[in-house]
Design an enzyme around this catalytic site. Structure first.
Site, short mmCIF file in Angstrom:
data_model
loop_
_atom_site.label_atom_id
_atom_site.label_comp_id
_atom_site.label_asym_id
_atom_site.label_seq_id
_atom_site.Cartn_x
_atom_site.Cartn_y
_atom_site.Cartn_z
N ARG A 31 0.71 -1.27 0.06
CA ARG A 31 0.06 -0.19 0.07
C ARG A 31 0.80 1.12 0.00
O ARG A 31 1.13 1.89 -1.10
CB ARG A 31 -1.04 -0.17 1.44
CG ARG A 31 -2.03 1.13 1.23
CD ARG A 31 -2.84 0.98 2.27
NE ARG A 31 -3.75 -0.14 2.58
CZ ARG A 31 -4.99 -0.17 2.15
NH1 ARG A 31 -5.58 1.08 1.58
NH2 ARG A 31 -5.77 -0.93 2.34
N SER A 62 -12.62 -3.93 -2.12
CA SER A 62 -13.01 -3.78 -0.91
C SER A 62 -14.68 -3.57 -0.83
O SER A 62 -15.30 -3.16 -1.96
CB SER A 62 -12.50 -2.28 -0.29
OG SER A 62 -11.24 -2.38 -0.30
N LYS A 64 -5.33 5.71 8.98
CA LYS A 64 -5.65 6.85 7.96
C LYS A 64 -5.54 6.23 6.73
O LYS A 64 -6.00 7.06 5.77
CB LYS A 64 -4.96 8.10 8.11
CG LYS A 64 -5.23 8.78 9.57
CD LYS A 64 -4.29 9.92 9.73
CE LYS A 64 -4.50 10.78 10.99
NZ LYS A 64 -3.64 11.87 11.26
#
Length: 221
Positions: free
Chosen positions: A40, A109, A138
Site C-alpha cells: 500500500r 473492498s 488513516k
C-alpha cells in the site's frame, strides 16, 4: 496461491512500523507464515513504492507468498505482482480485469452486500470486507465505525468468492470473523505495530485455523 487459502493477509503501512522498515516487517511476517502481502504505502512516492515493490517481489516469490498492489495497475505490472486490490473509489473491477487479464488476482473492498455482488459480477477474485471492528488507520478506505461479524456473514453468504475481514482485527478478535464465513483476515497494525511481527502472524494464523477446525455451523469451509 488461491485467495481462498489465504489465512492472514498483511497490508503494509510504514508509518505504523516504528523504527523498523517495511521489509523487516514483511520478512518477519513471512517467517511467521503470512499468506499474502499488499503493498500500500500511499504516503510514499511512486518511485519509492516501485523500489520497495521490487524487493518485496523477490522476497514473496521466494517464499511462495502472493504479492498484491493497492490500486496501481502500472506498479503491479512493473514489479510483476500477483494482482491488484481496489476500493470503491478506485478503477472499477471490470476495468482492472480487462487491463490485467484473466490470470491476475483482483481484489475489491466491500462493506455492503450490493457492493460485494457487483464486485464479484465484474470479476473480483476476493473481497476485503470491513472495517469489521473499526480502525484508526488513516490509510484504510473501509468504514471507520465497524460493520461487525454479522455483516461479514451476510456478504459471505451472498457471494461465492472468498471474503477476508479487515479493520481492527487482532488474534483475539479474528475467530468471530472466520466463524461468520471469512476465509481469512487482512491486518495492518496487528502485525506492523506488534513488538514481534513474526509471533503476531503466527497467533493470527492460529486464531483463523481454530474455528475452521471445529467447523462453522454449516457455513462454507
Amino acid at each position: 496461491m488461491n485467495p481462498s487459502n489465504w489465512r492472514v493477509y498483511l497490508v503494509t503501512q510504514a508509518s505504523l512500523s516504528g523504527d523498523r522498515s517495511t521489509l523487516e516487517i514483511v520478512d518477519a511476517a513471512i517467517d511467521g507464515g503470512i499468506d499474502a502481502v499488499q503493498l500500500r504505502e500511499k504516503e510514499t512516492s511512486a518511485r519509492s513504492r516501485y523500489e520497495l515493490g521490487l524487493e518485496l517481489r523477490e522476497r514473496t516469490a521466494a517464499a511462495g507468498v502472493d504479492l498484491i498492489v493497492n490500486d496501481r495497475i502500472d506498479l503491479a505490472r512493473a514489479i510483476d505482482a500477483d494482482g491488484v486490490h481496489v476500493g470503491q473509489s478506485d478503477l472499477p473491477v471490470s476495468v482492472v480485469r480487462d487491463l490485467l487479464g484473466p490470470d491476475a488476482i483482483v481484489g475489491c473492498s466491500a462493506s455492503t452486500v450490493a457492493d460485494a455482488r457487483e464486485a464479484e459480477a465484474h470479476g473480483a477474485d476476493y473481497l476485503g470486507v470491513g472495517a469489521v471492528y473499526g480502525t484508526s488507520s488513516k490509510d484504510v478506505d473501509e468504514p471507520k465505525d465497524g460493520i461487525g461479524p454479522a455483516r461479514v456473514a451476510e456478504i459471505a453468504d451472498a457471494v461465492s468468492v472468498p471474503v477476508h475481514g479487515i479493520g481492527g482485527i487482532t488474534a483475539d478478535t479474528a475467530a468471530p470473523v472466520v466463524t461468520a464465513g471469512a476465509a481469512g483476515v487482512a491486518v495492518i497494525s496487528a502485525i506492523t505495530a506488534a513488538p514481534d511481527p513474526r509471533t503476531a502472524t503466527e497467533s493470527l494464523a492460529a486464531a483463523v485455523e481454530t474455528p475452521k477446525e471445529v467447523g462453522r455451523g454449516g457455513r462454507r469451509e
